[in-house]
Scaffold this active site. Structure first.
Site, short mmCIF file in Angstrom:
data_model
loop_
_atom_site.label_atom_id
_atom_site.label_comp_id
_atom_site.label_asym_id
_atom_site.label_seq_id
_atom_site.Cartn_x
_atom_site.Cartn_y
_atom_site.Cartn_z
CE1 TYR A 139 -3.00 3.09 0.63
CE2 TYR A 139 -3.66 2.11 2.72
CZ TYR A 139 -3.79 3.09 1.77
OH TYR A 139 -4.70 4.10 1.96
CE LYS A 169 -6.07 1.23 -0.91
NZ LYS A 169 -5.81 2.67 -0.90
#
Length: 309
Positions: A139, A169
């Site tokens: 992320y 992400k």
């Protein structure tokens, strides 16, 4: 591990809270049903939108388990496990695999900053090892973590060190870097875009999957945006993206996540307030925000949701 690809709109889910500030697990089934009904292709839990960093480890496990149970494999559930304690993150990762989650994801620790791509890869490898059977997404959100490594370089090294590595992400406005990641290693990796107000730009460079908070209460807008883009109606796609930008500017004006939880309530799903250290809106702020949202066409989109459009 079989390669899985996430495509379409993934909602970064809110964590429902009671007035006391305790988590409200009883609201998660209705929230999950609402998101699935609105056509999301996945649910990302305990991330920034879900106030994961403000939850205890036990609360995060309870929330993740509740979403996995409520989803019933109708859509995949991605569990964010990032933590300043890498050992705790690995434990959360192991728990996610145990309860039947579909993916795990982690930010970098943000108190003691990682200083190199190799250090970031080593850290993520330890976390991912807690759930060796689940695809792992890093992320990337440098605005919050302060960790801004070169992501194409990270991809190259992560693939060698993390057997379960699936992609990133990518929550950053650096579209040139995002495009480079999309096209790395023969388009091998799944790079999910995370800046809602720039979705059209991401689609233009090849995005297939995207995760965001405004997908909780604006799904018809983004569905129409993608359809317009894919159909070649760029004027309509740009107009819809501008509407998204206007709503996001209102979110920023009224304090970010607290404003979004109010918007979710206005959409018909009450997820309660935010938890300290975040602060909720005053009655005056909420009234002012409603006026701004009305001018931005927010309630027209809510009406579309209720009609099932």
């Amino acid at each position: 591990m079989e390669k899985k690809t996430i495509e379409g709109m993934v909602a970064a889910a809110f964590t429902p809270m009671k007035e006391s500030g305790d988590i409200d697990l009883e609201k998660i089934p209705d929230l999950t049903d609402h998101l699935i009904k609105q056509g999301v292709q996945g649910i990302y839990v305990c991330g920034s939108t879900g106030e994961g960093p403000s939850l205890t480890g036990a609360e995060r496990k309870a929330v993740a388990e509740a979403f996995v149970k409520a989803a019933r494999k109708r859509v995949p559930v991605l569990v964010h496990v990032g933590h300043n304690s890498v050992k705790e993150a690995r434990e959360l990762s192991s728990h996610a695999q145990k309860i039947g989650a579909d993916y795990v994801s982690s930010v970098a620790p943000s108190y003691f900053k990682i200083g190199s791509v190799a250090g970031l890869v080593d850290c993520m490898a330890e976390i991912a090892a807690g759930a060796p059977e689940l695809p792992f997404y890093y992320y990337h959100i440098p605005r919050l973590t302060g960790v801004a490594m070169d992501m194409p370089a990270f991809l190259e090294q992560a693939a060698r060190s993390i057997p379960s590595f699936a992609g990133i992400k990518f929550t950053s406005p650096e579209l040139h870097e995002y495009q480079a990641c999309l096209n790395a290693a023969g388009k091998k990796y799944d790079i999910l875009y995370g800046t809602d107000e720039m979705l059209l730009s991401a689609l233009a460079v090849g995005a297939k999957g995207y995760i965001g908070s405004t997908y909780n209460f604006l799904p018809p807008l983004y569905r129409q945006l993608r359809e317009s883009f894919e159909g070649g109606d760029l004027d309509k796609a740009r107009a819809l993206q501008l509407q998204s930008v206007e709503v996001v500017r209102i979110i920023v004006k009224y304090g970010g996540l607290a404003a979004q939880k109010v918007m979710m309530k206005l959409s018909g799903i009450d997820c309660g307030n935010v938890r300290n250290p975040l602060q909720g809106l005053s009655a005056e702020e909420e009234a002012s925000m409603k006026k701004d949202l009305r001018n931005a066409g927010f309630f027209d989109i809510v009406a579309q949701m209720k009609k099932g459009n």
